[in-house]
Design a protein around this motif. Sequence first.
Motif, short mmCIF file in Angstrom:
data_model
loop_
_atom_site.label_atom_id
_atom_site.label_comp_id
_atom_site.label_asym_id
_atom_site.label_seq_id
_atom_site.Cartn_x
_atom_site.Cartn_y
_atom_site.Cartn_z
N SER A 178 0.97 -1.24 0.00
CA SER A 178 0.10 0.05 -0.10
C SER A 178 0.80 1.21 0.03
O SER A 178 0.48 2.59 -0.37
CB SER A 178 -0.96 -0.04 1.31
OG SER A 178 -0.42 -0.22 2.25
N ARG A 179 2.17 1.16 0.38
CA ARG A 179 2.96 2.38 0.27
C ARG A 179 3.97 2.03 -0.93
O ARG A 179 4.76 0.91 -0.90
CB ARG A 179 4.07 2.42 1.43
CG ARG A 179 2.98 3.14 2.59
CD ARG A 179 3.80 3.23 3.69
NE ARG A 179 4.50 2.03 4.38
CZ ARG A 179 5.68 2.30 4.99
NH1 ARG A 179 6.32 2.96 4.88
NH2 ARG A 179 6.07 1.06 5.48
N LEU A 180 3.95 2.85 -2.07
CA LEU A 180 5.15 2.70 -3.00
C LEU A 180 5.94 3.90 -2.88
O LEU A 180 5.99 5.05 -2.81
CB LEU A 180 4.33 2.84 -4.23
CG LEU A 180 5.14 2.79 -5.58
CD1 LEU A 180 5.69 1.51 -5.82
CD2 LEU A 180 4.31 3.49 -6.97
N LEU A 181 7.25 3.24 -2.61
CA LEU A 181 8.44 4.07 -2.62
C LEU A 181 9.21 4.24 -3.86
O LEU A 181 9.61 3.07 -4.28
CB LEU A 181 9.29 3.62 -1.47
CG LEU A 181 9.18 4.05 -0.06
CD1 LEU A 181 7.66 3.86 0.45
CD2 LEU A 181 9.99 3.59 1.05
N GLN A 211 19.44 4.02 1.65
CA GLN A 211 19.29 4.39 3.15
C GLN A 211 17.99 5.07 3.52
O GLN A 211 17.33 4.68 4.44
CB GLN A 211 20.52 5.24 3.64
CG GLN A 211 21.90 4.32 3.93
CD GLN A 211 22.43 4.18 2.49
OE1 GLN A 211 21.99 4.93 1.16
NE2 GLN A 211 23.52 3.30 2.22
N GLU A 212 17.69 6.02 2.49
CA GLU A 212 16.55 6.77 2.82
C GLU A 212 15.36 5.72 2.75
O GLU A 212 14.20 5.93 3.18
CB GLU A 212 16.42 7.78 1.82
CG GLU A 212 15.21 8.74 2.12
CD GLU A 212 14.99 9.99 0.85
OE1 GLU A 212 13.96 10.55 1.12
OE2 GLU A 212 15.77 10.19 0.28
N ALA A 213 15.38 5.01 1.67
CA ALA A 213 14.28 4.15 1.30
C ALA A 213 14.09 3.03 2.42
O ALA A 213 12.97 2.96 2.72
CB ALA A 213 14.59 3.15 0.01
N VAL A 214 15.11 2.39 3.03
CA VAL A 214 14.95 1.84 4.24
C VAL A 214 14.37 2.40 5.52
O VAL A 214 13.41 2.08 6.09
CB VAL A 214 16.50 1.15 4.78
CG1 VAL A 214 16.19 0.37 5.85
CG2 VAL A 214 16.89 0.09 3.73
N ALA A 215 14.70 3.88 5.76
CA ALA A 215 14.26 4.48 6.93
C ALA A 215 12.90 4.65 6.57
O ALA A 215 12.04 4.53 7.45
CB ALA A 215 14.92 5.81 6.85
N LYS A 216 12.48 5.14 5.54
CA LYS A 216 10.96 5.33 5.38
C LYS A 216 9.97 3.94 5.22
O LYS A 216 9.12 4.05 5.63
CB LYS A 216 10.88 5.89 3.77
CG LYS A 216 11.06 7.56 4.05
CD LYS A 216 10.86 8.17 2.38
CE LYS A 216 10.96 9.75 2.49
NZ LYS A 216 10.82 10.19 1.29
N ALA A 217 10.62 2.79 4.83
CA ALA A 217 10.01 1.66 4.84
C ALA A 217 9.66 1.39 6.16
O ALA A 217 8.67 0.72 6.32
CB ALA A 217 10.64 0.53 3.97
N ASN A 218 10.78 1.25 6.83
CA ASN A 218 10.45 0.94 8.42
C ASN A 218 10.04 1.80 9.35
O ASN A 218 9.65 1.49 10.42
CB ASN A 218 12.18 0.74 9.00
CG ASN A 218 12.60 -0.68 8.35
OD1 ASN A 218 11.93 -1.63 7.88
ND2 ASN A 218 13.76 -0.72 8.49
N ASN A 219 9.54 3.07 8.80
CA ASN A 219 8.87 4.20 9.57
C ASN A 219 7.34 3.85 9.58
O ASN A 219 6.59 4.31 9.08
CB ASN A 219 9.10 5.40 9.01
CG ASN A 219 8.64 6.46 10.13
OD1 ASN A 219 8.00 6.34 10.96
ND2 ASN A 219 8.38 7.76 9.46
N GLN A 259 18.02 -4.98 5.84
CA GLN A 259 17.71 -4.06 6.70
C GLN A 259 16.26 -3.84 6.96
O GLN A 259 15.89 -3.04 7.93
CB GLN A 259 18.26 -2.75 5.91
CG GLN A 259 19.63 -2.71 5.56
CD GLN A 259 20.61 -2.57 6.74
OE1 GLN A 259 20.35 -1.84 7.78
NE2 GLN A 259 21.41 -3.29 6.97
N LEU A 260 15.51 -4.30 5.90
CA LEU A 260 14.05 -4.12 6.33
C LEU A 260 13.44 -5.00 7.35
O LEU A 260 13.68 -6.02 7.49
CB LEU A 260 13.03 -4.31 5.05
CG LEU A 260 13.48 -3.54 3.87
CD1 LEU A 260 12.82 -4.23 2.61
CD2 LEU A 260 12.81 -2.07 3.84
#
Length: 481
Positions: A295-298, A403-411, A434-435
């Motif tokens: 549901s979240r497309l990065l 790194q930004e993708a991981v941070a947003k995915a895990n937020n 990382q995820l």
Amino acid sequence: MPIFEYAPAPESRAIVDIQPSYGLFVGGEWIEGRGAAFKTTNPATEEVLADVAEASVADVDAAVRAARTAYTRVWSRMSGADRGKYLFRIARIIQERARELAVLESLDNGKPIKESRDVDVPLAAAHFFYHAGWADKLEYASLGPKPRPIGVVGQVIPWNFPLLMLAWKIAPALACGNTVVLKPAETTPLTALLFAEICQQAELPAGVVNIVTGAGATGQAIVEHPGVDKIAFTGSTEVGKSIARSIAGTRKRATLELGGKAANIVFDDAPLDQAVEGIVNGIFFNQGHVCCAGSRLLVQESIAEEVDRRLKRRLETLRVGDPLDKNTDVGAINSRAQLDRIAELTAAGEAEGAVRWDTGCELPSHGFWFRPTVFTGVSQTHRIAQEEIFGPVLSVLTFRTPQEAVAKANNTPYGLSAGIWTEKGSRILWMADQLRAGVVWANTFNRFDPTSPFGGYKESGYGREGGRHGLEAYVTTGDPR
């Protein structure tokens, strides 16, 4: 691009014989429920399909007692090889009655017939085939010394994959020697009740599987019953937390598969046409009624505009309508309550400044419908980026670096699944490590197999279902005392 017109290709309802009313399946027999009956409806037309008995506390007690009797006298004493024969028999009957099950699932749930026909029913049969093979091999499954069944298992399943979630729950429980009291969702009980007929057809010993219908109170009665040794629940995080509180301090075990807000991450070297198909499958499959939906497309910033263009072009080809039409891609929302929830959250997305786009397709005049919808300009703080919508709604965010993708995915408070789209194998492995998600797909999405464990972290629950790992939840080990 050319738009192809499709003539209607409806699947016939004639193969399904829906009874005017249904009782409870307890001890191998149909009994009248002590509670008031409720109606189950077709969400595509709002047609009442049947009256269904609501199980009372006394009905649940009768089901638990029947399960305990079957466990102590028959099922736990039976050899694994003989238990496996019953599971193989159930799997074959599911295959034989596949068309009937698929039509009934689409009528009661609202999902497209091509999904119930090609995904739900074949996977349900596969889970019984797979677990039948484990029934006489538990000692070799690395589950610990002398694995043996737990006892009576209470199982509560959701409305998004009624038959498949039943198979996920019942097949491993029976393979390990447990007996079951299962409650299907109140909006989608019919395939579970048909499965009760399949148990009779397979001559499964009376009381090994008991099916009680009802709403939250019936599920609560199962959870709180002192004769239940383990709870297996799939559903909302809110209810999962309530179950965990209820059984805290008791001897009961639990596995909880709860909500999700998965990130589907697309890098600039991804095969974009393939990725777009994965995005569509990730969020619009089953109307977005999927706990692990992407549901979240990065999207990496350099390709965001191109992905947006290709995605919207693809969405304009999706056909929304009659779930029994073999051409339909997106069916009906399961209930009025769920439609209202989707509408509330999409309105919040607009109010918070995200840009809304939908296909603008014509919707049927009756039933519960929602167009495939995309939000761009979404920030991490928006409700549509944090809360589970459980509908055909995609939130698009961008990133610049892995790194930004991981941070947003895990937020997110959830941790059920994630997807990665890139040609670099090393990046896939680094990202997967990382995820914080229980399932990570690489260059695909929403792929399931009974041999592979499924489950999440954080507020997505605990425990695994499927594979050898899924057997662990249904056995205890060591010498009995």
